[in-house]
Write an enzyme that holds these catalytic residues in place. Structure first.
Site, PDB file in Angstrom:
ATOM      1  N   ALA A   1      10.108  -2.665  12.344  1.00 34.97           N
ATOM      2  CA  ALA A   1      10.665  -3.690  13.224  1.00 34.97           C
ATOM      3  C   ALA A   1       9.687  -4.862  13.242  1.00 34.97           C
ATOM      4  CB  ALA A   1      10.824  -3.119  14.631  1.00 34.97           C
TER       5      ALA A   1
ATOM      6  N   GLY B   1      10.659   1.235  11.326  1.00 33.58           N
ATOM      7  CA  GLY B   1      12.102   1.053  11.129  1.00 33.58           C
ATOM      8  C   GLY B   1      12.528   1.161   9.675  1.00 33.58           C
TER       9      GLY B   1
ATOM     10  N   GLU C   1      12.920   4.779   9.149  1.00 33.08           N
ATOM     11  CA  GLU C   1      14.092   5.167   9.946  1.00 33.08           C
ATOM     12  C   GLU C   1      15.389   4.726   9.267  1.00 33.08           C
ATOM     13  OE1 GLU C   1      12.283   5.218  14.431  1.00 33.08           O
ATOM     14  OE2 GLU C   1      12.348   3.302  13.435  1.00 33.08           O
TER      15      GLU C   1
ATOM     16  N   GLU D   1       3.984   3.443  14.731  1.00 27.72           N
ATOM     17  CA  GLU D   1       4.181   2.820  16.050  1.00 27.72           C
ATOM     18  C   GLU D   1       3.064   3.122  17.041  1.00 27.72           C
ATOM     19  OE1 GLU D   1       6.512   4.438  14.318  1.00 27.72           O
ATOM     20  OE2 GLU D   1       8.270   3.145  14.175  1.00 27.72           O
TER      21      GLU D   1
HETATM   22  N1  COA Z   1       6.426  -7.135  11.695  1.00 28.20           N
HETATM   23  C1  COA Z   1       6.135  -8.437  11.547  1.00 28.20           C
HETATM   24  N2  COA Z   1       5.391  -8.919  10.518  1.00 28.20           N
HETATM   25  C2  COA Z   1       4.971  -8.019   9.611  1.00 28.20           C
HETATM   26  C3  COA Z   1       5.258  -6.643   9.704  1.00 28.20           C
HETATM   27  C4  COA Z   1       6.026  -6.205  10.813  1.00 28.20           C
HETATM   28  N3  COA Z   1       6.376  -4.930  10.968  1.00 28.20           N
HETATM   29  N4  COA Z   1       4.677  -6.012   8.654  1.00 28.20           N
HETATM   30  C5  COA Z   1       4.074  -6.969   7.932  1.00 28.20           C
HETATM   31  N5  COA Z   1       4.242  -8.176   8.501  1.00 28.20           N
HETATM   32  C6  COA Z   1       3.730  -9.469   8.023  1.00 28.20           C
HETATM   33  C7  COA Z   1       2.241  -9.621   8.291  1.00 28.20           C
HETATM   34  O1  COA Z   1       2.026 -10.040   9.628  1.00 28.20           O
HETATM   35  C8  COA Z   1       1.862 -10.654   7.261  1.00 28.20           C
HETATM   36  O2  COA Z   1       2.266 -11.913   7.740  1.00 28.20           O
HETATM   37  P1  COA Z   1       1.306 -13.206   7.505  1.00 28.20           P
HETATM   38  O3  COA Z   1       1.282 -13.375   6.003  1.00 28.20           O
HETATM   39  O4  COA Z   1       2.037 -14.308   8.218  1.00 28.20           O
HETATM   40  O5  COA Z   1      -0.033 -12.859   8.069  1.00 28.20           O
HETATM   41  C9  COA Z   1       2.768 -10.318   6.077  1.00 28.20           C
HETATM   42  O6  COA Z   1       3.827  -9.519   6.597  1.00 28.20           O
HETATM   43  C10 COA Z   1       2.080  -9.512   5.013  1.00 28.20           C
HETATM   44  O7  COA Z   1       1.485  -8.393   5.627  1.00 28.20           O
HETATM   45  P2  COA Z   1      -0.043  -7.967   5.419  1.00 28.20           P
HETATM   46  O8  COA Z   1      -0.423  -7.108   6.585  1.00 28.20           O
HETATM   47  O9  COA Z   1      -0.883  -9.186   5.170  1.00 28.20           O
HETATM   48  O10 COA Z   1       0.067  -7.136   4.061  1.00 28.20           O
HETATM   49  P3  COA Z   1      -0.830  -5.928   3.606  1.00 28.20           P
HETATM   50  O11 COA Z   1      -0.446  -5.651   2.200  1.00 28.20           O
HETATM   51  O12 COA Z   1      -2.259  -6.186   3.906  1.00 28.20           O
HETATM   52  O13 COA Z   1      -0.380  -4.695   4.529  1.00 28.20           O
HETATM   53  C11 COA Z   1       1.224  -3.269   5.647  1.00 28.20           C
HETATM   54  C12 COA Z   1       0.929  -4.186   4.445  1.00 28.20           C
HETATM   55  C13 COA Z   1       2.697  -2.890   5.553  1.00 28.20           C
HETATM   56  C14 COA Z   1       0.355  -2.015   5.547  1.00 28.20           C
HETATM   57  C15 COA Z   1       0.913  -4.022   6.958  1.00 28.20           C
HETATM   58  O14 COA Z   1       1.561  -5.262   6.934  1.00 28.20           O
HETATM   59  C16 COA Z   1       1.370  -3.280   8.191  1.00 28.20           C
HETATM   60  O15 COA Z   1       0.711  -2.363   8.622  1.00 28.20           O
HETATM   61  N6  COA Z   1       2.502  -3.727   8.797  1.00 28.20           N
HETATM   62  C17 COA Z   1       2.970  -3.200  10.046  1.00 28.20           C
HETATM   63  C18 COA Z   1       3.677  -1.881   9.840  1.00 28.20           C
HETATM   64  C19 COA Z   1       4.126  -1.310  11.170  1.00 28.20           C
HETATM   65  O16 COA Z   1       3.354  -1.077  12.067  1.00 28.20           O
HETATM   66  N7  COA Z   1       5.443  -1.100  11.262  1.00 28.20           N
HETATM   67  C20 COA Z   1       6.054  -0.516  12.440  1.00 28.20           C
HETATM   68  C21 COA Z   1       6.411  -1.566  13.405  1.00 28.20           C
HETATM   69  S1  COA Z   1       7.141  -0.861  14.844  1.00 28.20           S
END
Ligand code: COA
Length: 260
Positions: A66, A111, A114, A134
């Site tokens: 999400a 999500g 999910e 989460e």
């Molecule tokens: N919601 C909003 N933005 C998200 C996102 C999410 N769930 N997941 C990634 N993004 C955005 C990041 O904020 C970043 O934005 P920016 O370029 O404006 O800073 C962009 O996507 C790229 O992500 P980044 O974290 O720089 O890439 P990465 O390769 O270093 O890491 C992940 C990838 C997927 C491991 C990491 O983005 C992450 O942990 N995301 C969240 C996952 C999460 O907690 N999901 C459950 C949400 S309830």
């Protein structure tokens, strides 16, 4: 005009639905969820569509969860309604009356995992990563993760993934039963098409009834489930396709199913 985060096209009766918000790794913001909901309403009405593949745009992410940037505005008393909206859309995808395959091309977190679990079958590229992170945000999964994950892979493994944010790769997901096939990077959609074409060569009413018996039967006791199976097979036995299938077998030729 609202930005389009979900698009689909139809190839030989297969709708390929793509979540496309690459700057945020295809995170599900409110417009994306609304568009996904509308897409499945459209696909439900479109009888040209015989099966669906859901994937993410690009090679890095299926759906990274999400959209976390929306979370600051959501208060505790608003959260159940917010979650119920997402759950309703995912339930709609799960209950879609034709087969749905997730082609997971990268991160399937929160999500994203999910969403993949709502699909009938999940095919992962070898770079896919699955998880429910989460708890890092002080939250629990909200679009069905606490319910579908333990049902799919057992409560112990689900708790390890959810409590500790243990992320698993495609091979581990295959071993635990979260996914059914692992393919080289970039090949998930092609493999999903291949599998879906095979499924679509079978009797369409039989596939629909098998999906209903499995999905609804999982909510029942064994005896209720067996009763449902018998009812669903009753519908199959009433089709012209049943006669065609039996005749084709006896005449040693491929069946020509009509879906009725
Ligand atoms: N919601 C909003 N933005 C998200 C996102 C999410 N769930 N997941 C990634 N993004 C955005 C990041 O904020 C970043 O934005 P920016 O370029 O404006 O800073 C962009 O996507 C790229 O992500 P980044 O974290 O720089 O890439 P990465 O390769 O270093 O890491 C992940 C990838 C997927 C491991 C990491 O983005 C992450 O942990 N995301 C969240 C996952 C999460 O907690 N999901 C459950 C949400 S309830």
């Amino acid at each position: 005009m609202e930005k389009q985060y979900v698009h689909y096209h139809i190839e030989e009766g297969i709708a390929i639905v793509t979540i496309d918000n690459q700057p945020a790794l295809n995170a599900l913001n409110a417009p994306t969820l609304n568009q996904l909901d509308k897409t499945f309403d459209d696909l439900t009405k479109n009888q040209e569509v015989k099966g669906v593949i859901i994937t993410g745009a690009g090679e890095k992410s299926f759906v990274a969860g999400a959209d976390i940037s929306e979370f600051l505005q959501i208060k505790g008393n608003e959260a159940p309604g917010f979650m119920a909206r997402g759950q309703k859309i995912f339930n709609k995808i799960e209950a879609f009356d034709r087969p749905v395959i997730a082609a997971v091309n990268g991160f399937a977190l929160g999500g994203g995992n999910e969403l993949a679990m709502c699909c009938d079958i999940c095919i992962a590229a070898e770079n896919a990563i699955f998880g429910q992170p989460e708890v890092n945000l002080g939250l629990i999964p909200g679009y069905g993760g606490t319910q579908r994950l333990p049902r799919l892979i057992g409560p112990g493994k689900a708790k390890e993934i959810i409590f500790a944010d243990e992320r698993i790769n495609a091979q581990e997901a295959l071993r635990t039963g979260l996914v059914q096939r692992v393919v080289p990077k970039g090949q998930a959609v092609e493999e999903a098409k291949k599998l879906l074409k095979k499924i679509l060569s079978k009797g369409p009413v039989a596939i629909k009834m098998a999906k209903k018996a499995i999905n609804e039967g999982l909510k029942f006791s064994l005896s209720e489930g067996l009763n449902l199976e018998a009812q669903c097979n009753g519908i199959c036995f009433g089709t012209e396709d049943k006669d065609e299938g039996a005749k084709a077998f006896l005449e040693k030729r491929p069946a020509n199913f009509k879906g009725k």
